[in-house]
Write a protein that holds these residues in place. Structure first.
Motif, PDB file in Angstrom:
ATOM      1  N   LEU A  50       0.828  -1.207   0.000  1.00 42.67           N
ATOM      2  CA  LEU A  50       0.000   0.000   0.000  1.00 42.67           C
ATOM      3  C   LEU A  50       0.866   1.263   0.000  1.00 42.67           C
ATOM      4  O   LEU A  50       0.541   2.248  -0.675  1.00 42.67           O
ATOM      5  N   GLU A  51       1.939   1.235   0.745  1.00 43.97           N
ATOM      6  CA  GLU A  51       2.836   2.386   0.797  1.00 43.97           C
ATOM      7  C   GLU A  51       3.494   2.626  -0.563  1.00 43.97           C
ATOM      8  O   GLU A  51       3.608   3.771  -0.999  1.00 43.97           O
ATOM      9  N   LYS A  52       3.901   1.548  -1.222  1.00 43.34           N
ATOM     10  CA  LYS A  52       4.490   1.699  -2.555  1.00 43.34           C
ATOM     11  C   LYS A  52       3.443   2.197  -3.548  1.00 43.34           C
ATOM     12  O   LYS A  52       3.744   3.047  -4.387  1.00 43.34           O
ATOM     13  N   ARG A  53       2.216   1.666  -3.429  1.00 46.92           N
ATOM     14  CA  ARG A  53       1.166   2.089  -4.350  1.00 46.92           C
ATOM     15  C   ARG A  53       0.799   3.552  -4.126  1.00 46.92           C
ATOM     16  O   ARG A  53       0.459   4.283  -5.065  1.00 46.92           O
ATOM     17  N   SER A  54       0.868   3.995  -2.878  1.00 47.97           N
ATOM     18  CA  SER A  54       0.501   5.381  -2.569  1.00 47.97           C
ATOM     19  C   SER A  54       1.426   6.363  -3.278  1.00 47.97           C
ATOM     20  O   SER A  54       0.996   7.441  -3.701  1.00 47.97           O
ATOM     21  N   TYR A  55       2.716   6.016  -3.426  1.00 49.29           N
ATOM     22  CA  TYR A  55       3.650   6.886  -4.142  1.00 49.29           C
ATOM     23  C   TYR A  55       3.218   7.052  -5.602  1.00 49.29           C
ATOM     24  O   TYR A  55       3.242   8.168  -6.148  1.00 49.29           O
ATOM     25  N   LEU A  56       2.838   5.946  -6.228  1.00 45.17           N
ATOM     26  CA  LEU A  56       2.414   5.994  -7.622  1.00 45.17           C
ATOM     27  C   LEU A  56       1.109   6.777  -7.767  1.00 45.17           C
ATOM     28  O   LEU A  56       0.962   7.595  -8.686  1.00 45.17           O
ATOM     29  N   VAL A  57       0.178   6.534  -6.866  1.00 48.06           N
ATOM     30  CA  VAL A  57      -1.119   7.224  -6.910  1.00 48.06           C
ATOM     31  C   VAL A  57      -0.926   8.729  -6.748  1.00 48.06           C
ATOM     32  O   VAL A  57      -1.520   9.533  -7.478  1.00 48.06           O
ATOM     33  N   VAL A  58      -0.092   9.117  -5.805  1.00 51.75           N
ATOM     34  CA  VAL A  58       0.175  10.543  -5.582  1.00 51.75           C
ATOM     35  C   VAL A  58       0.813  11.168  -6.815  1.00 51.75           C
ATOM     36  O   VAL A  58       0.494  12.308  -7.187  1.00 51.75           O
ATOM     37  N   LEU A  59       1.705  10.439  -7.467  1.00 52.49           N
ATOM     38  CA  LEU A  59       2.349  10.947  -8.680  1.00 52.49           C
ATOM     39  C   LEU A  59       1.327  11.174  -9.789  1.00 52.49           C
ATOM     40  O   LEU A  59       1.375  12.200 -10.492  1.00 52.49           O
TER      41      LEU A  59
END
Length: 321
Positions: A50-59
């Protein structure tokens, strides 16, 4: 309607808006998943993913919202260009009032831009923290913003598909004619409006320098409201050098060196940072000093440009309009 939708500018605009909506839709569904399962104290692989996905989503969100910010002046440019094919229209004023959707759409876009700015600042503060302290707040704000953007997209379609190229529209000289003087708020006349304009400007300076978030919120909100009327009814006439020409759209045109983009852009930026200082203080539980500084900078640019045209006209002609 077909002439409108076949316009190159409109095609590009709708394509950009559609791509942005698609990207934000992907980010939206991932944001819901992150909000549902997020637990920073967990050491599970699910939380790590989830933390890794959050970086992509924020980008994705960051890129899309930056494009949305650029799309607003492009939209203003489009409605000005459409004046060439709509009978009766001299500028964007006639085009935006061509149907009931346009009169609501433009201020709604400005409101979305304001929420976008809040999200961008909130995201910047979240990135600075080591424990994603504001992650849930910024994703909930994005969910709200995404709903607004969907509504805006639908309004865009309704507005653009309901502009007639056969029925004449009202030109800006009628919409913002001499009778507009009676429409000044609270029964003000032009001299009183100008006094209030400069008093409110100095009040924003004082509240920003003293970093009083609540007072800055109030003073900048009032300054934004009365600055619109002051620009349309007084300062704009010096840009056009015609006392009867009172229009907020014509100053966006090439004939006036696109100065309207700088005037309205600096006014929005200055009052945005002043108003957002209180909202961000409430959300973050701390003051962001740079918001006060940017508010003063952009408000000064706005007031300087407006005042410059009055002073220049007087120096050249020896009289005021």
């Amino acid at each position: 309607m077909s002439d409108i939708l076949l316009s190159n500018e409109v095609i590009v605009f709708l394509f950009i808006e559609s791509v942005v909506l698609l990207l934000l839709g992907i980010a939206f569904f991932n944001s819901i998943s992150i909000l549902r399962y997020w637990d920073f104290n967990s050491t599970s692989s699910k939380q790590f993913n989830l933390e890794k996905r959050s970086y992509l989503v924020v980008l994705i969100i960051l890129f899309s919202l930056i494009v949305k910010i650029a799309a607003l002046p492009f939209f203003a440019y489009i409605i000005d260009e459409l004046a060439l094919i709509i009978p009766g229209a001299m500028c964007g004023a006639g085009v935006i009032s061509a149907n009931t959707y346009g009169e609501f759409l433009l201020p709604f876009k400005v409101f979305i831009l304001f929420i976008t700015g809040i999200w961008l600042i909130l995201n910047k503060q979240d990135i600075k923290t080591k424990n994603f302290f504001y992650l849930e707040k910024k994703f909930w704000l994005f969910v709200f913003l995404f709903i607004l953007i969907i509504f805006e997209y639908v309004l865009d379609l309704y507005y653009l598909t309901n502009i007639s190229t056969e029925d004449p529209v009202t030109c800006c000289s009628v919409i913002y004619g001499e009778q507009s003087g009676s429409e000044l708020p609270f029964g003000l006349d032009t001299p009183k409006l100008l006094i209030l304009f400069y008093l409110l400007y100095f009040l924003t300076l004082f509240t920003n320098f003293s970093k009083q978030a609540l007072l800055s919120f109030i003073s900048n909100g009032l300054f934004l409201y009365f600055s619109y009327y002051a620009t349309v009814n007084f300062f704009g006439t010096y840009i056009y050098e015609l006392p009867t020409h009172k229009c907020p759209f014509c100053m966006l045109q090439k004939e006036y060196f696109y100065i309207g983009y700088f005037i309205w852009g600096s006014l929005f930026a200055g009052t945005f940072f002043g108003i957002s200082s209180f909202i961000l203080k409430t959300v973050l539980n701390k003051k962001l000093k740079y918001t006060f500084r940017f508010s003063n900078i952009f408000n000064f640019i706005f007031v300087f440009i407006c005042s410059f045209y009055v002073v220049r006209y007087y120096l050249v002609n020896g009289v005021f309009l």
